[in-house]
Design a protein around this motif. Structure first.
Motif, PDB file in Angstrom:
ATOM      1  N   GLY A 259      28.710  20.528  61.871  1.00 52.02           N
ATOM      2  CA  GLY A 259      27.194  20.179  61.578  1.00 52.02           C
ATOM      3  C   GLY A 259      26.072  20.748  62.397  1.00 52.02           C
ATOM      4  N   LEU A 260      26.251  20.644  63.681  1.00 52.99           N
ATOM      5  CA  LEU A 260      25.257  21.244  64.643  1.00 52.99           C
ATOM      6  C   LEU A 260      25.323  22.732  64.333  1.00 52.99           C
ATOM      7  CD1 LEU A 260      26.262  19.446  67.891  1.00 52.99           C
ATOM      8  CD2 LEU A 260      24.002  19.331  66.776  1.00 52.99           C
ATOM      9  N   ALA A 261      26.322  23.186  64.097  1.00 54.96           N
ATOM     10  CA  ALA A 261      26.383  24.956  63.681  1.00 54.96           C
ATOM     11  C   ALA A 261      25.465  24.885  62.519  1.00 54.96           C
ATOM     12  CB  ALA A 261      27.459  25.557  63.672  1.00 54.96           C
ATOM     13  N   GLY A 262      25.731  24.177  61.276  1.00 58.40           N
ATOM     14  CA  GLY A 262      25.023  24.480  60.083  1.00 58.40           C
ATOM     15  C   GLY A 262      23.496  24.147  60.378  1.00 58.40           C
ATOM     16  N   LEU A 263      23.136  23.275  61.235  1.00 57.57           N
ATOM     17  CA  LEU A 263      21.739  23.103  61.387  1.00 57.57           C
ATOM     18  C   LEU A 263      20.995  24.401  61.648  1.00 57.57           C
ATOM     19  CD1 LEU A 263      21.493  19.623  63.213  1.00 57.57           C
ATOM     20  CD2 LEU A 263      20.600  20.158  60.999  1.00 57.57           C
ATOM     21  N   MET A 264      21.748  25.084  62.554  1.00 62.62           N
ATOM     22  CA  MET A 264      20.905  26.280  62.668  1.00 62.62           C
ATOM     23  C   MET A 264      20.195  26.923  61.777  1.00 62.62           C
ATOM     24  SD  MET A 264      22.467  29.906  64.359  1.00 62.62           S
ATOM     25  CE  MET A 264      22.020  30.877  62.900  1.00 62.62           C
ATOM     26  N   ALA A 265      20.623  26.658  60.424  1.00 62.98           N
ATOM     27  CA  ALA A 265      20.135  27.537  59.230  1.00 62.98           C
ATOM     28  C   ALA A 265      18.613  27.116  59.036  1.00 62.98           C
ATOM     29  CB  ALA A 265      20.981  27.175  58.196  1.00 62.98           C
ATOM     30  N   ILE A 266      18.015  25.699  59.345  1.00 58.93           N
ATOM     31  CA  ILE A 266      16.855  25.509  59.239  1.00 58.93           C
ATOM     32  C   ILE A 266      15.944  26.445  60.013  1.00 58.93           C
ATOM     33  CG2 ILE A 266      17.376  22.916  58.853  1.00 58.93           C
ATOM     34  CD1 ILE A 266      16.361  22.445  61.541  1.00 58.93           C
ATOM     35  N   ASN A 267      16.557  27.071  61.288  1.00 56.43           N
ATOM     36  CA  ASN A 267      15.588  28.231  61.721  1.00 56.43           C
ATOM     37  C   ASN A 267      15.702  29.387  61.322  1.00 56.43           C
ATOM     38  OD1 ASN A 267      14.012  28.888  64.017  1.00 56.43           O
ATOM     39  ND2 ASN A 267      15.801  29.802  65.038  1.00 56.43           N
ATOM     40  N   ASN A 268      17.069  30.021  60.896  1.00 58.68           N
ATOM     41  CA  ASN A 268      16.717  31.567  60.523  1.00 58.68           C
ATOM     42  C   ASN A 268      16.662  31.460  58.982  1.00 58.68           C
ATOM     43  OD1 ASN A 268      19.489  30.336  60.185  1.00 58.68           O
ATOM     44  ND2 ASN A 268      20.454  32.135  60.158  1.00 58.68           N
ATOM     45  N   VAL A 269      17.194  30.718  58.104  1.00 58.06           N
ATOM     46  CA  VAL A 269      17.305  30.707  56.824  1.00 58.06           C
ATOM     47  C   VAL A 269      15.796  30.183  56.318  1.00 58.06           C
ATOM     48  CG1 VAL A 269      18.206  29.953  54.736  1.00 58.06           C
ATOM     49  CG2 VAL A 269      19.617  30.849  56.454  1.00 58.06           C
ATOM     50  N   MET A 270      15.516  28.925  56.539  1.00 54.59           N
ATOM     51  CA  MET A 270      14.345  28.115  56.211  1.00 54.59           C
ATOM     52  C   MET A 270      13.333  28.740  56.924  1.00 54.59           C
ATOM     53  SD  MET A 270      13.913  24.063  55.782  1.00 54.59           S
ATOM     54  CE  MET A 270      12.821  23.244  54.911  1.00 54.59           C
ATOM     55  N   GLY A 271      13.251  28.543  58.280  1.00 57.36           N
ATOM     56  CA  GLY A 271      11.982  28.815  58.904  1.00 57.36           C
ATOM     57  C   GLY A 271      11.735  30.595  59.263  1.00 57.36           C
ATOM     58  N   GLU A 272      12.579  31.214  59.374  1.00 55.37           N
ATOM     59  CA  GLU A 272      12.216  32.579  59.414  1.00 55.37           C
ATOM     60  C   GLU A 272      12.209  33.663  58.217  1.00 55.37           C
ATOM     61  OE1 GLU A 272      12.689  37.088  60.431  1.00 55.37           O
ATOM     62  OE2 GLU A 272      14.337  35.762  59.648  1.00 55.37           O
ATOM     63  N   ALA A 273      13.325  33.458  57.580  1.00 53.31           N
ATOM     64  CA  ALA A 273      13.601  34.489  56.310  1.00 53.31           C
ATOM     65  C   ALA A 273      12.985  33.959  55.175  1.00 53.31           C
ATOM     66  CB  ALA A 273      15.096  34.653  56.143  1.00 53.31           C
ATOM     67  N   GLU A 274      12.828  32.327  55.042  1.00 55.19           N
ATOM     68  CA  GLU A 274      12.486  31.684  53.877  1.00 55.19           C
ATOM     69  C   GLU A 274      13.173  32.158  52.442  1.00 55.19           C
ATOM     70  OE1 GLU A 274       8.327  32.353  54.079  1.00 55.19           O
ATOM     71  OE2 GLU A 274       7.974  31.074  55.511  1.00 55.19           O
ATOM     72  N   ARG A 275      14.608  32.513  52.746  1.00 59.28           N
ATOM     73  CA  ARG A 275      15.426  32.772  51.653  1.00 59.28           C
ATOM     74  C   ARG A 275      16.847  33.066  52.602  1.00 59.28           C
ATOM     75  NH1 ARG A 275      12.689  37.177  53.186  1.00 59.28           N
ATOM     76  NH2 ARG A 275      13.660  39.230  53.268  1.00 59.28           N
ATOM     77  N   LEU A 276      17.978  32.935  51.729  1.00 61.51           N
ATOM     78  CA  LEU A 276      19.333  33.259  52.419  1.00 61.51           C
ATOM     79  C   LEU A 276      19.407  34.752  51.929  1.00 61.51           C
ATOM     80  CD1 LEU A 276      21.742  32.132  53.585  1.00 61.51           C
ATOM     81  CD2 LEU A 276      22.634  31.429  51.401  1.00 61.51           C
ATOM     82  N   ILE A 277      19.749  35.303  53.258  1.00 65.34           N
ATOM     83  CA  ILE A 277      20.030  36.815  53.458  1.00 65.34           C
ATOM     84  C   ILE A 277      21.605  36.825  53.781  1.00 65.34           C
ATOM     85  CG2 ILE A 277      17.857  37.601  53.245  1.00 65.34           C
ATOM     86  CD1 ILE A 277      18.158  38.130  56.303  1.00 65.34           C
ATOM     87  N   ASP A 278      21.998  38.147  53.573  1.00 64.80           N
ATOM     88  CA  ASP A 278      23.437  38.527  54.006  1.00 64.80           C
ATOM     89  C   ASP A 278      23.387  38.607  55.622  1.00 64.80           C
ATOM     90  OD1 ASP A 278      26.240  38.775  53.809  1.00 64.80           O
ATOM     91  OD2 ASP A 278      26.062  40.719  53.287  1.00 64.80           O
ATOM     92  N   ASN A 279      24.266  38.145  56.397  1.00 64.30           N
ATOM     93  CA  ASN A 279      24.310  38.625  57.761  1.00 64.30           C
ATOM     94  C   ASN A 279      23.313  37.866  58.393  1.00 64.30           C
ATOM     95  OD1 ASN A 279      25.554  39.209  59.978  1.00 64.30           O
ATOM     96  ND2 ASN A 279      24.458  40.996  60.290  1.00 64.30           N
ATOM     97  N   ALA A 280      22.813  36.693  58.036  1.00 65.26           N
ATOM     98  CA  ALA A 280      21.587  35.982  58.634  1.00 65.26           C
ATOM     99  C   ALA A 280      21.920  35.230  59.931  1.00 65.26           C
ATOM    100  CB  ALA A 280      21.089  34.883  57.635  1.00 65.26           C
ATOM    101  N   VAL A 281      23.353  35.009  60.187  1.00 66.76           N
ATOM    102  CA  VAL A 281      23.621  34.479  61.341  1.00 66.76           C
ATOM    103  C   VAL A 281      23.388  35.453  62.598  1.00 66.76           C
ATOM    104  CG1 VAL A 281      25.347  33.142  62.613  1.00 66.76           C
ATOM    105  CG2 VAL A 281      25.061  32.909  60.243  1.00 66.76           C
ATOM    106  N   GLU A 282      23.847  36.541  62.221  1.00 67.06           N
ATOM    107  CA  GLU A 282      23.712  37.736  63.531  1.00 67.06           C
ATOM    108  C   GLU A 282      24.348  37.556  64.734  1.00 67.06           C
ATOM    109  OE1 GLU A 282      19.348  39.984  62.277  1.00 67.06           O
ATOM    110  OE2 GLU A 282      19.322  38.067  63.270  1.00 67.06           O
ATOM    111  N   GLY A 283      25.616  36.981  64.743  1.00 67.11           N
ATOM    112  CA  GLY A 283      26.108  36.789  65.884  1.00 67.11           C
ATOM    113  C   GLY A 283      25.944  35.413  66.678  1.00 67.11           C
ATOM    114  N   ALA A 284      25.130  34.762  66.220  1.00 63.70           N
ATOM    115  CA  ALA A 284      24.530  33.827  67.171  1.00 63.70           C
ATOM    116  C   ALA A 284      25.726  32.624  67.224  1.00 63.70           C
ATOM    117  CB  ALA A 284      23.411  32.734  66.451  1.00 63.70           C
ATOM    118  N   GLY A 285      26.737  32.495  66.450  1.00 63.81           N
ATOM    119  CA  GLY A 285      27.859  31.747  66.596  1.00 63.81           C
ATOM    120  C   GLY A 285      28.678  31.955  67.783  1.00 63.81           C
ATOM    121  N   PHE A 286      28.853  33.200  67.836  1.00 63.15           N
ATOM    122  CA  PHE A 286      29.639  33.600  69.076  1.00 63.15           C
ATOM    123  C   PHE A 286      28.612  33.682  70.356  1.00 63.15           C
ATOM    124  CE2 PHE A 286      31.391  36.226  65.572  1.00 63.15           C
ATOM    125  CZ  PHE A 286      32.756  35.512  65.595  1.00 63.15           C
ATOM    126  N   ILE A 287      27.463  33.825  70.545  1.00 63.67           N
ATOM    127  CA  ILE A 287      26.607  33.856  71.492  1.00 63.67           C
ATOM    128  C   ILE A 287      26.809  32.381  72.092  1.00 63.67           C
ATOM    129  CG2 ILE A 287      24.241  33.889  72.469  1.00 63.67           C
ATOM    130  CD1 ILE A 287      25.765  36.434  72.240  1.00 63.67           C
TER     131      ILE A 287
END
Length: 365
Positions: A259-287
């Motif tokens: 759930g915490l990992a999924g919450l990241m999407a409010i920043n990169n998907v909703m906040g920055e890109a304002e749409r869902l794009i491919d490879n939006a996570v950019e390795g943040a899960g491993f970092i």
């Protein structure tokens, strides 16, 4: 006798590890004919010297706080959740679906719904590996790695076959409605007369990440469930003897982690890109793994470690642009920080423990 005070373990070991990492990074930069002192100046200026750089640094920091907290929850249960990448991808899918489903009148209504869906999709993706670990004995490392690839394939299919805008070339969803756009730091600080770069992606989700870190602290150290998670992580045998159900703890911890990992999407998907794009996570899960290890699985340490990696990401990009240093070398610098703060932890820990033992014995004499 305690080998080392807790403050030394939390502060000195990460500090010396970072200094060693930067020392060897400097040698690498010097080895290719560049000035390491000029390089660090460019990195600091690029990450903190302007509101634009600071905005990008805090944007990356937000991602890493969420994924660092995600890994830390599982780590307290002695589970090595490497699936944060895939769980964040599915969280992005949940956020995109809820943002596109409704013509949201205001972000204050869209944000809670997006948080709920992002966390739900991330937790759902973590549930299957958790169930296999708890009920079938499948190793969590193997299953979560496999689910990262499955998530990437699933998202790629959806973005090219199902959610893609008809006639568009890019593998991405439609833009979210205006009511689902999160306020940036520029918009948040303007009423106070503070001029923040309007193009910087830092947004209100940074505050959500800090709040999540606070809730994480309450959960782990102030609740019965947190006590059970930590007790199980310290000794499964003792936890069973105390009446703690291992399967229940494994599944609950992984659900929170996902759930915490999924919450990241409010920043990169909703906040920055304002749409869902491919490879939006950019390795943040491993970092996030390195962030949690460096932060000793404590929320304060995780926030500070996330800020460091945010600095490395943004400062590294500036270094590559202005000093013509290959991007691969920036990755090497990041890898050195991860190596010294994680894999080579004992190289710093053992000498420090010996030093503290020496002085404590000297005081006794």
């Amino acid at each position: 006798m305690q080998k080392m005070p807790k403050w030394a373990d939390a502060v000195l070991i990460p500090l010396f590890s970072i200094l060693l990492a930067f020392f060897f990074s400097g040698l690498v930069i010097w080895g290719i004919g560049k000035n390491p002192f000029e390089a660090i100046k460019v990195m600091v200026d690029g990450a903190f010297g302007s509101t634009n750089g600071l905005g990008y640094t805090l944007y990356y920091t937000t991602n890493f706080i969420f994924t660092g907290l995600s890994f830390a929850v599982a780590s307290h249960t002695r589970l090595f959740n490497i699936g944060g990448e895939g769980q964040a991808m599915l969280g992005g899918l949940g956020v995109a679906l809820v943002c596109l489903a409704v013509q949201w009148p205001h972000w204050t209504l869209a944000l809670p719904a997006a948080m709920a869906m992002g966390a739900l999709f991330g937790a759902a993706w973590a549930f299957i590996p958790a169930y296999l670990q708890a009920k079938r004995g499948s190793h969590i490392v193997i299953t979560t790695i496999m689910f990262n690839f499955i998530a990437a394939a699933l998202l790629g299919y959806l973005l090219t076959k199902v959610l893609k805008v008809p006639g568009a070339m890019a593998a991405e969803t439609a833009k979210f409605p205006v009511g689902a756009h999160l306020p940036t730091f520029h918009e948040m600080l303007a009423p106070f007369g503070i001029d923040f770069n309007k193009n910087a992606p830092a947004n209100v989700s940074f505050l959500v990440a800090l709040f999540a870190a606070f809730v994480f602290w309450i959960l782990m150290w102030k609740t019965r469930l947190g006590y059970q998670i930590r007790a199980f992580g310290n000794s499964e045998t003792a936890a069973k003897y105390a009446g703690i159900n291992p399967s229940r703890i494994v599944i609950i911890a992984m659900l929170i982690s996902g759930g915490l990992a999924g919450l990241m999407a409010i920043n990169n998907v909703m906040g920055e890109a304002e749409r869902l794009i491919d490879n939006a996570v950019e390795g943040a899960g491993f970092i996030g793994i390195a962030v949690a290890l460096m932060g000793r699985n404590h929320p304060v340490g995780i926030v500070l470690a996330a800020l460091l990696f945010g600095f490395l990401y943004q400062g590294g990009a500036e270094l590559s642009f202005w000093e013509s240093i290959p991007r691969e070398l920036v990755v090497v610098i990041q890898a050195l920080v991860i190596m010294f703060t994680g894999a080579l932890d004992n190289m710093v820990r053992i000498p420090l423990e010996k030093m503290f033992l020496f002085f404590s014995r000297k005081k006794e004499v």
